[in-house]
Write a protein that holds these residues in place. Structure first.
Motif, short mmCIF file in Angstrom:
data_model
loop_
_atom_site.label_atom_id
_atom_site.label_comp_id
_atom_site.label_asym_id
_atom_site.label_seq_id
_atom_site.Cartn_x
_atom_site.Cartn_y
_atom_site.Cartn_z
N SER A 43 45.44 -44.21 -30.44
CA SER A 43 45.07 -44.97 -29.24
C SER A 43 45.30 -46.45 -29.47
CB SER A 43 43.62 -44.70 -28.84
OG SER A 43 42.72 -45.25 -29.77
N ARG A 47 43.34 -46.57 -25.02
CA ARG A 47 44.25 -45.71 -24.27
C ARG A 47 45.06 -44.86 -25.23
NH1 ARG A 47 48.18 -48.85 -20.31
NH2 ARG A 47 49.60 -47.09 -20.36
N SER A 48 45.11 -43.55 -24.98
CA SER A 48 45.88 -42.66 -25.85
C SER A 48 47.35 -43.03 -25.83
CB SER A 48 45.74 -41.20 -25.39
OG SER A 48 44.42 -40.77 -25.53
#
Length: 144
Positions: A43, A47-48
């Motif tokens: 991440s 956010r991945s």
């Protein structure tokens, strides 16, 4: 006379010892824990990462480098304890798909502000000066 060869062998070792009795400081931080290891981002700023787009961090002594998602990058690494500073990042200039370029920009932007690291549940977390998680990384078997 039999002791002379032994004393001559020990002489170079004693030349490295300190006279004050102080021991050399133990190497901590990335010099000991991270040197020669490779990590893959899972991440960036919470956010991945995109499936199939790998952003990596490889620690090599006083340098860090890897793949930003599209381009290869490299920078000088300064560290003390768990504090980190990544110097000016140099990267190749290839163009890739928009998703890869977006991830690369976010990844390099996060690396530029890294100030420390910590371990959590087997992950390496890179933090900014405010202690905010910027990158979450997992161990990667192969430096890329």
């Amino acid at each position: 006379m039999k002791r002379l060869p032994i004393l001559l062998c020990l002489l170079p070792l004693t030349a490295c010892m300190t006279v004050t009795g102080e021991e050399a400081p133990e190497r901590t931080g990335p010099q000991r824990e991270l040197a020669g290891t490779a990590w893959a981002a899972v991440s960036i700023d919470g956010r991945s990462v995109q499936a199939g787009i790998e952003s990596t961090v490889v620690f090599q002594g006083d340098r860090v480098g890897g793949s930003a998602g599209c381009n290869r990058y490299s920078a000088v690494l300064e560290s003390q304890g768990t504090a980190l500073h990544i110097g000016d990042i140099v990267a190749t200039k290839m163009a890739c798909a928009p998703a890869a370029m977006d991830q690369e920009q976010r990844f390099l932007g996060a690396l530029e502000v890294v100030a420390a690291y910590r371990w959590t549940d087997g992950s390496l977390i890179l933090l900014d000066v405010d202690g905010q998680e910027r990158l979450r990384l997992i161990h990667s078997a192969e430096p890329r």
